[in-house]
Scaffold this motif. Structure first.
Motif, PDB file in Angstrom:
ATOM      1  N   SER A  86       2.604   3.679  11.774  1.00 52.25           N
ATOM      2  CA  SER A  86       4.034   3.715  12.076  1.00 52.25           C
ATOM      3  C   SER A  86       4.776   3.227  10.851  1.00 52.25           C
ATOM      4  O   SER A  86       4.196   2.616   9.955  1.00 52.25           O
ATOM      5  CB  SER A  86       4.354   2.801  13.259  1.00 52.25           C
ATOM      6  OG  SER A  86       4.201   1.446  12.863  1.00 52.25           O
ATOM      7  N   ARG A  87       6.061   3.535  10.828  1.00 53.73           N
ATOM      8  CA  ARG A  87       6.931   3.107   9.755  1.00 53.73           C
ATOM      9  C   ARG A  87       6.784   1.620   9.440  1.00 53.73           C
ATOM     10  O   ARG A  87       6.498   1.226   8.314  1.00 53.73           O
ATOM     11  CB  ARG A  87       8.356   3.335  10.258  1.00 53.73           C
ATOM     12  CG  ARG A  87       9.294   3.996   9.364  1.00 53.73           C
ATOM     13  CD  ARG A  87      10.584   4.172  10.167  1.00 53.73           C
ATOM     14  NE  ARG A  87      11.652   3.418   9.526  1.00 53.73           N
ATOM     15  CZ  ARG A  87      12.222   3.806   8.409  1.00 53.73           C
ATOM     16  NH1 ARG A  87      11.869   4.918   7.820  1.00 53.73           N
ATOM     17  NH2 ARG A  87      13.168   3.077   7.862  1.00 53.73           N
ATOM     18  N   GLN A  88       6.934   0.805  10.492  1.00 51.45           N
ATOM     19  CA  GLN A  88       6.879  -0.634  10.285  1.00 51.45           C
ATOM     20  C   GLN A  88       5.515  -1.099   9.785  1.00 51.45           C
ATOM     21  O   GLN A  88       5.427  -1.982   8.940  1.00 51.45           O
ATOM     22  CB  GLN A  88       7.205  -1.350  11.593  1.00 51.45           C
ATOM     23  CG  GLN A  88       8.690  -1.415  11.828  1.00 51.45           C
ATOM     24  CD  GLN A  88       9.015  -1.860  13.232  1.00 51.45           C
ATOM     25  OE1 GLN A  88       8.121  -1.948  14.080  1.00 51.45           O
ATOM     26  NE2 GLN A  88      10.272  -2.125  13.483  1.00 51.45           N
ATOM     27  N   ASN A  89       4.466  -0.490  10.325  1.00 54.23           N
ATOM     28  CA  ASN A  89       3.136  -0.899   9.880  1.00 54.23           C
ATOM     29  C   ASN A  89       2.861  -0.495   8.433  1.00 54.23           C
ATOM     30  O   ASN A  89       2.164  -1.192   7.711  1.00 54.23           O
ATOM     31  CB  ASN A  89       2.062  -0.318  10.810  1.00 54.23           C
ATOM     32  CG  ASN A  89       2.010  -1.063  12.126  1.00 54.23           C
ATOM     33  OD1 ASN A  89       2.594  -2.149  12.252  1.00 54.23           O
ATOM     34  ND2 ASN A  89       1.335  -0.496  13.110  1.00 54.23           N
ATOM     35  N   ILE A  90       3.437   0.622   8.021  1.00 51.47           N
ATOM     36  CA  ILE A  90       3.267   1.041   6.626  1.00 51.47           C
ATOM     37  C   ILE A  90       3.992   0.032   5.715  1.00 51.47           C
ATOM     38  O   ILE A  90       3.451  -0.422   4.713  1.00 51.47           O
ATOM     39  CB  ILE A  90       3.800   2.480   6.402  1.00 51.47           C
ATOM     40  CG1 ILE A  90       2.942   3.479   7.198  1.00 51.47           C
ATOM     41  CG2 ILE A  90       3.781   2.848   4.909  1.00 51.47           C
ATOM     42  CD1 ILE A  90       3.554   4.872   7.323  1.00 51.47           C
ATOM     43  N   PHE A  91       5.200  -0.346   6.113  1.00 49.27           N
ATOM     44  CA  PHE A  91       5.950  -1.340   5.331  1.00 49.27           C
ATOM     45  C   PHE A  91       5.200  -2.667   5.279  1.00 49.27           C
ATOM     46  O   PHE A  91       5.149  -3.328   4.245  1.00 49.27           O
ATOM     47  CB  PHE A  91       7.348  -1.584   5.925  1.00 49.27           C
ATOM     48  CG  PHE A  91       8.258  -0.386   5.898  1.00 49.27           C
ATOM     49  CD1 PHE A  91       8.029   0.665   5.018  1.00 49.27           C
ATOM     50  CD2 PHE A  91       9.357  -0.311   6.743  1.00 49.27           C
ATOM     51  CE1 PHE A  91       8.866   1.775   4.989  1.00 49.27           C
ATOM     52  CE2 PHE A  91      10.209   0.790   6.720  1.00 49.27           C
ATOM     53  CZ  PHE A  91       9.959   1.837   5.849  1.00 49.27           C
ATOM     54  N   LEU A  92       4.614  -3.045   6.407  1.00 50.27           N
ATOM     55  CA  LEU A  92       3.865  -4.309   6.447  1.00 50.27           C
ATOM     56  C   LEU A  92       2.651  -4.250   5.535  1.00 50.27           C
ATOM     57  O   LEU A  92       2.366  -5.179   4.791  1.00 50.27           O
ATOM     58  CB  LEU A  92       3.400  -4.607   7.872  1.00 50.27           C
ATOM     59  CG  LEU A  92       4.389  -5.313   8.790  1.00 50.27           C
ATOM     60  CD1 LEU A  92       3.822  -5.382  10.202  1.00 50.27           C
ATOM     61  CD2 LEU A  92       4.686  -6.718   8.298  1.00 50.27           C
ATOM     62  N   ARG A  93       1.942  -3.138   5.611  1.00 51.47           N
ATOM     63  CA  ARG A  93       0.762  -3.002   4.746  1.00 51.47           C
ATOM     64  C   ARG A  93       1.153  -3.144   3.281  1.00 51.47           C
ATOM     65  O   ARG A  93       0.453  -3.782   2.496  1.00 51.47           O
ATOM     66  CB  ARG A  93       0.100  -1.624   4.977  1.00 51.47           C
ATOM     67  CG  ARG A  93      -1.145  -1.403   4.124  1.00 51.47           C
ATOM     68  CD  ARG A  93      -1.504   0.063   4.009  1.00 51.47           C
ATOM     69  NE  ARG A  93      -0.457   0.842   3.345  1.00 51.47           N
ATOM     70  CZ  ARG A  93      -0.500   2.153   3.156  1.00 51.47           C
ATOM     71  NH1 ARG A  93      -1.536   2.836   3.611  1.00 51.47           N
ATOM     72  NH2 ARG A  93       0.495   2.782   2.547  1.00 51.47           N
ATOM     73  N   ASP A  94       2.287  -2.541   2.918  1.00 52.36           N
ATOM     74  CA  ASP A  94       2.725  -2.567   1.522  1.00 52.36           C
ATOM     75  C   ASP A  94       3.628  -3.753   1.206  1.00 52.36           C
ATOM     76  O   ASP A  94       4.238  -3.788   0.127  1.00 52.36           O
ATOM     77  CB  ASP A  94       3.439  -1.253   1.180  1.00 52.36           C
ATOM     78  CG  ASP A  94       2.516  -0.046   1.311  1.00 52.36           C
ATOM     79  OD1 ASP A  94       1.287  -0.245   1.267  1.00 52.36           O
ATOM     80  OD2 ASP A  94       3.029   1.085   1.449  1.00 52.36           O
ATOM     81  N   ASN A  95       3.705  -4.712   2.136  1.00 51.77           N
ATOM     82  CA  ASN A  95       4.520  -5.909   1.893  1.00 51.77           C
ATOM     83  C   ASN A  95       5.998  -5.631   1.620  1.00 51.77           C
ATOM     84  O   ASN A  95       6.646  -6.371   0.896  1.00 51.77           O
ATOM     85  CB  ASN A  95       3.976  -6.677   0.690  1.00 51.77           C
ATOM     86  CG  ASN A  95       3.075  -7.795   1.120  1.00 51.77           C
ATOM     87  OD1 ASN A  95       3.275  -8.359   2.194  1.00 51.77           O
ATOM     88  ND2 ASN A  95       2.089  -8.094   0.302  1.00 51.77           N
ATOM     89  N   HIS A  96       6.501  -4.527   2.139  1.00 52.88           N
ATOM     90  CA  HIS A  96       7.899  -4.137   1.896  1.00 52.88           C
ATOM     91  C   HIS A  96       8.193  -3.928   0.414  1.00 52.88           C
ATOM     92  O   HIS A  96       9.310  -4.115  -0.037  1.00 52.88           O
ATOM     93  CB  HIS A  96       8.873  -5.166   2.494  1.00 52.88           C
ATOM     94  CG  HIS A  96       8.838  -5.196   3.995  1.00 52.88           C
ATOM     95  ND1 HIS A  96       7.852  -5.840   4.697  1.00 52.88           N
ATOM     96  CD2 HIS A  96       9.666  -4.649   4.912  1.00 52.88           C
ATOM     97  CE1 HIS A  96       8.066  -5.696   5.997  1.00 52.88           C
ATOM     98  NE2 HIS A  96       9.153  -4.963   6.162  1.00 52.88           N
ATOM     99  N   ILE A  97       7.175  -3.595  -0.327  1.00 51.91           N
ATOM    100  CA  ILE A  97       7.365  -3.369  -1.770  1.00 51.91           C
ATOM    101  C   ILE A  97       7.296  -1.874  -2.045  1.00 51.91           C
ATOM    102  O   ILE A  97       6.339  -1.204  -1.639  1.00 51.91           O
ATOM    103  CB  ILE A  97       6.286  -4.112  -2.593  1.00 51.91           C
ATOM    104  CG1 ILE A  97       6.488  -5.626  -2.411  1.00 51.91           C
ATOM    105  CG2 ILE A  97       6.326  -3.723  -4.068  1.00 51.91           C
ATOM    106  CD1 ILE A  97       5.410  -6.463  -3.023  1.00 51.91           C
ATOM    107  N   CYS A  98       8.314  -1.380  -2.724  1.00 47.88           N
ATOM    108  CA  CYS A  98       8.324   0.027  -3.105  1.00 47.88           C
ATOM    109  C   CYS A  98       7.129   0.244  -4.027  1.00 47.88           C
ATOM    110  O   CYS A  98       6.961  -0.464  -5.016  1.00 47.88           O
ATOM    111  CB  CYS A  98       9.629   0.387  -3.806  1.00 47.88           C
ATOM    112  SG  CYS A  98       9.558   2.023  -4.573  1.00 47.88           S
ATOM    113  N   GLN A  99       6.293   1.210  -3.688  1.00 53.00           N
ATOM    114  CA  GLN A  99       5.064   1.413  -4.445  1.00 53.00           C
ATOM    115  C   GLN A  99       5.295   2.114  -5.788  1.00 53.00           C
ATOM    116  O   GLN A  99       4.364   2.307  -6.558  1.00 53.00           O
ATOM    117  CB  GLN A  99       4.045   2.196  -3.604  1.00 53.00           C
ATOM    118  CG  GLN A  99       3.624   1.461  -2.335  1.00 53.00           C
ATOM    119  CD  GLN A  99       2.903   0.138  -2.644  1.00 53.00           C
ATOM    120  OE1 GLN A  99       1.804   0.144  -3.206  1.00 53.00           O
ATOM    121  NE2 GLN A  99       3.526  -0.992  -2.305  1.00 53.00           N
TER     122      GLN A  99
END
Ligand SMILES: [Zn+2]
Length: 185
Positions: A86-99
């Motif tokens: 999900s959107r939120q889980n993707i952000f969490l995995r990436d620490n809210h850091i733009c890759q």
């Protein structure tokens, strides 16, 4: 059950009071709030490996909050399979850091980028989605990172566990008691 007095008491710093749950083989699988951690402890389902310096009190005694607990019985790693894409889980995995630009943003300013665009045959799956700020996403457009000349900070992987939404896994806000258990991951 957790005594009432414990559940009513507010723990001021929620982000530093959660407990990291390790499987019986010491693999981190999940983060739970302190109440859940104390329940598991009272139910004798876990052994406490590390404590937070924070404690909560009931009328009869006080309890130091568990920081790292290990399940006494092995749980099949199905838990990790349930990490929903999900959107939120993707952000969490990436620490809210733009890759792409490596900057941290609030959820509102973040988007999901398909590394290989869907139009080029990319799939909507953990290994093809990353967190991107809207300007990087615009810049990348409908291209692959190579074509857009933009490098990914990390290769996207399927996460084996996810922290709570409340937890900030960035650097020094991570409870120090957790570090040795996450280091090897
Ligand atoms: Zn960016």
């Amino acid at each position: 059950m957790v005594p009432q007095a414990l559940t009513r008491r507010t723990v001021y710093n929620r982000s530093l009071s959660g407990a990291l749950i390790l499987n019986s083989g010491y693999e981190p699988i999940k983060v739970v709030n302190w109440r859940k951690a104390i329940c598991l402890w009272f139910q004798d389902k876990v052994e406490v490996l590390e404590f937070h310096s924070v404690s909560v009190s009931s009328p009869s005694r006080s309890y130091q909050l568990p920081a790292v607990v290990r399940l006494k019985q092995y749980v099949r790693p199905y838990l990790s399979l349930t990490v929903r894409l999900s959107r939120q889980n993707i952000f969490l995995r990436d620490n809210h850091i733009c890759q792409y630009c490596h900057m941290k943003f609030s959820e509102k300013r973040l988007t999901i980028d398909h590394v290989t665009p869907l139009s080029k045959g990319g799939k909507h799956e953990w290994t093809n989605v990353v967190t991107a700020c809207s300007s990087c996403n615009n810049k990348k457009g409908d291209k692959t990172p190579e074509k857009a000349n933009m490098r990914l900070l990390t290769r996207p992987e399927k996460p084996r566990w996810l922290p709570n939404r409340d937890l900030d896994l960035e650097g020094n806000r991570l409870p120090s008691a957790w570090r040795p258990y996450l280091a090897a991951r």
